[in-house]
Scaffold this active site. Structure first.
Site, PDB file in Angstrom:
ATOM      1  N   ARG A  91       2.030   4.010  30.471  1.00 57.61           N
ATOM      2  CA  ARG A  91       1.136   4.556  29.346  1.00 57.61           C
ATOM      3  C   ARG A  91       1.798   5.951  28.925  1.00 57.61           C
ATOM      4  O   ARG A  91       2.029   6.457  27.835  1.00 57.61           O
ATOM      5  CB  ARG A  91      -0.421   4.770  29.940  1.00 57.61           C
ATOM      6  CG  ARG A  91      -0.988   5.718  29.062  1.00 57.61           C
ATOM      7  CD  ARG A  91      -2.538   5.929  29.425  1.00 57.61           C
ATOM      8  NE  ARG A  91      -2.695   6.012  30.882  1.00 57.61           N
ATOM      9  CZ  ARG A  91      -2.490   7.051  31.439  1.00 57.61           C
ATOM     10  NH1 ARG A  91      -2.236   8.302  30.776  1.00 57.61           N
ATOM     11  NH2 ARG A  91      -2.573   7.440  32.787  1.00 57.61           N
ATOM     12  N   TYR A 143      -8.516   6.024   2.966  1.00 58.78           N
ATOM     13  CA  TYR A 143      -8.772   4.586   3.631  1.00 58.78           C
ATOM     14  C   TYR A 143     -10.303   4.649   4.335  1.00 58.78           C
ATOM     15  O   TYR A 143     -10.848   5.515   4.813  1.00 58.78           O
ATOM     16  CB  TYR A 143      -7.614   4.435   4.753  1.00 58.78           C
ATOM     17  CG  TYR A 143      -7.856   3.447   6.057  1.00 58.78           C
ATOM     18  CD1 TYR A 143      -8.125   2.094   5.615  1.00 58.78           C
ATOM     19  CD2 TYR A 143      -8.095   3.865   7.112  1.00 58.78           C
ATOM     20  CE1 TYR A 143      -8.677   1.134   6.709  1.00 58.78           C
ATOM     21  CE2 TYR A 143      -8.459   3.074   8.220  1.00 58.78           C
ATOM     22  CZ  TYR A 143      -8.474   1.689   7.985  1.00 58.78           C
ATOM     23  OH  TYR A 143      -8.810   0.557   8.668  1.00 58.78           O
ATOM     24  N   ASP A 222      -1.554  10.505   4.673  1.00 63.27           N
ATOM     25  CA  ASP A 222      -1.662   8.990   5.105  1.00 63.27           C
ATOM     26  C   ASP A 222      -0.619   8.254   4.010  1.00 63.27           C
ATOM     27  O   ASP A 222      -1.095   8.337   3.005  1.00 63.27           O
ATOM     28  CB  ASP A 222      -2.958   8.313   5.067  1.00 63.27           C
ATOM     29  CG  ASP A 222      -2.923   6.796   5.871  1.00 63.27           C
ATOM     30  OD1 ASP A 222      -1.746   6.283   5.451  1.00 63.27           O
ATOM     31  OD2 ASP A 222      -3.836   6.322   6.273  1.00 63.27           O
ATOM     32  N   LYS A 247       1.280  -2.316   8.252  1.00 63.93           N
ATOM     33  CA  LYS A 247       1.316  -2.880   6.958  1.00 63.93           C
ATOM     34  C   LYS A 247       2.843  -2.588   6.476  1.00 63.93           C
ATOM     35  O   LYS A 247       3.705  -3.497   7.116  1.00 63.93           O
ATOM     36  CB  LYS A 247       0.840  -1.698   6.025  1.00 63.93           C
ATOM     37  CG  LYS A 247      -0.650  -1.121   6.254  1.00 63.93           C
ATOM     38  CD  LYS A 247      -1.490  -2.381   6.345  1.00 63.93           C
ATOM     39  CE  LYS A 247      -2.981  -2.483   6.617  1.00 63.93           C
ATOM     40  NZ  LYS A 247      -3.571  -1.623   7.658  1.00 63.93           N
TER      41      LYS A 247
END
Length: 436
Positions: A91, A143, A222, A247
């Site tokens: 992690r 978004y 973004d 994306k």
């Protein structure tokens, strides 16, 4: 940031970057542009080289692998108690993830990159920089997940004050932001290209205004819809850039991921702490998939733009289409702004079915008749996707709010892929002709 490599490896990466810059200066004068690309900002000539090689070095590994190994390990052997070689736990760090983060920073021409398990996880990490009592200014054209987070979680659960400012194609965005600034304003948040109305953010003007008004306000962009190939928000004055790696950067619709890039060491350290503590990290396999996808980002984005321009021009001339909104078209209200900021436009566009010959069911009929173009959410993959935002936006958004945003029943969003352009145009024409 570069703890996964030796100092020799880091030096080789710096040499690679220097070679790319020299090459850029040498070839800029011979870079040709076709008619559709004239007037845009110069292309990032070293992008493909960086996308393929940054973060990878066969000489660093014993067997000389050209493709970076996937380190599928959750823990690491330590040489002595409290003396790990590089990493302690999966992690906290992983060589494959570190390679991706180095690559993300390079693609956006930033200093620091971080990878997350989803774009929403990246959004949450950045939003956590604003604490109780702070104020965020957010465009209302962002978004849906960003809007939902600030509206339902940041405001309600964390007592962060949020102002959603309405913007349109002709809005003086910098002035609207300036008017919304308060003494406790900590962050300004915009999408580089809005979803779904395709409104271009005037990043330099907003950044310049913030610098004069309050340089401590964090300016977040973004950049998912435009991609780092066409737009470099950090170079325009943004403090943080976010991408949904799902994306364009991955580009194959088979990975969910998010990325954050910044030039500010202090912001990076805070975001890194959140990444480790909250634990929303991508798997090594997913990191490897994104690295693989990014290697073809340049050629894909060029094809996305070529196809999108042809599709947009076709739709603009169709009798059953009322309006097309694509930044690459001269008819886009902010076409000149887009050209002044970007080196090209992606495959994202919207169009409105002709309201005089369509009814409430027309959009459904049009979309369900498509075969090559899939009806589905998401964007940025090699395949073309279509969606009806009015019905497919998140359930929390009321119908009146959709209308207020300009999202109507006849608005179709297209993510134009890299298929044969003639097949896309034929299918759109065939489905449009079925409307009457």
């Amino acid at each position: 940031m570069f703890s996964w490599t030796s100092s020799h490896q880091f030096h080789k990466m710096k040499v690679l970057a220097a070679i790319c810059l020299v090459a850029l200066n040498l070839i800029n004068h011979v870079t040709s542009e076709d008619d559709d690309h004239k007037g845009w900002q110069p292309k990032d000539a070293s992008f493909a080289t960086r996308a393929i090689h940054v973060g990878e070095n066969p000489d660093y590994y014993r067997f000389g692998p050209v493709v970076l190994p996937i380190y599928m390990t959750s823990t690491y052997k330590e040489d002595a108690p409290g003396k790990p070689r590089t990493y302690k736990y999966g992690r906290d760090g992983n060589p494959t993830r570190a390679s991706l983060e180095l690559l993300l920073a390079s693609l956006d021409e930033g200093k620091y990159g971080l990878a997350f398990a989803s774009g929403t996880a990246a959004i949450t990490a950045v939003a956590e920089l604003v604490h109780t009592g702070g104020h965020v200014i957010c465009s209302n054209q962002v978004y849906g997940g960003t809007y939902r987070y600030f509206d339902l979680l940041a405001h309600t659960n964390h007592k962060v004050e949020v102002s959603f400012i309405p913007i349109k194609y002709d809005t003086n965005q910098a002035e609207e932001v300036r008017k919304a600034i308060k003494p406790n304003t900590k962050m300004v948040w915009f999408d580089g290209l809005s979803n779904p109305l395709m409104i271009v953010c005037d990043i330099p003007r907003i950044a310049a205004m913030l610098k004069k008004t309050n340089k401590d306000i964090i300016f977040v962009i973004d950049n998912t819809f435009v991609s780092p190939y066409f737009s470099k928000p950090l170079n325009m004055g943004a403090d943080i850039v976010i991408h949904s790696l799902t994306k364009y950067i991955n580009g194959h619709s088979d990975v969910v991921g998010g990325g954050i890039i910044t030039n500010h060491r202090e912001l990076y350290e805070k975001l890194k702490l959140y990444q480790i503590t909250a634990g929303a990290v991508p798997s090594p396999f997913d990191c490897s998939q994104v690295i693989r996808g990014a290697k073809t980002l340049e050629v894909r984005m060029q094809q996305h733009m070529k196809n999108a321009l042809k599709v947009a021009k076709f739709l603009e001339g169709h009798k059953y289409v009322e309006r097309v909104v694509y930044p690459g078209l001269k008819s886009h209200p902010q076409h000149e702004l887009a050209k002044s900021l970007w080196s090209g436009s992606s495959g994202m566009m919207i169009f409105y079915l002709n309201s005089s010959i369509t009814n409430e069911q027309s959009a459904d009929s049009f979309l369900t008749s498509l075969r090559i173009i899939a009806l589905g959410m998401s964007l940025g993959g090699v395949e073309s996707l279509a969606e009806l935002p009015f019905k497919m936006l998140d359930d929390w958004m009321s119908q009146s709010h959709r209308y207020n945003m300009g999202v109507t029943e006849n608005l179709i969003r297209l993510s134009v892929g890299i298929e044969w352009d003639a097949s896309l145009i034929w299918e759109l024409d065939n489905s449009l002709e079925k409307l009457v």
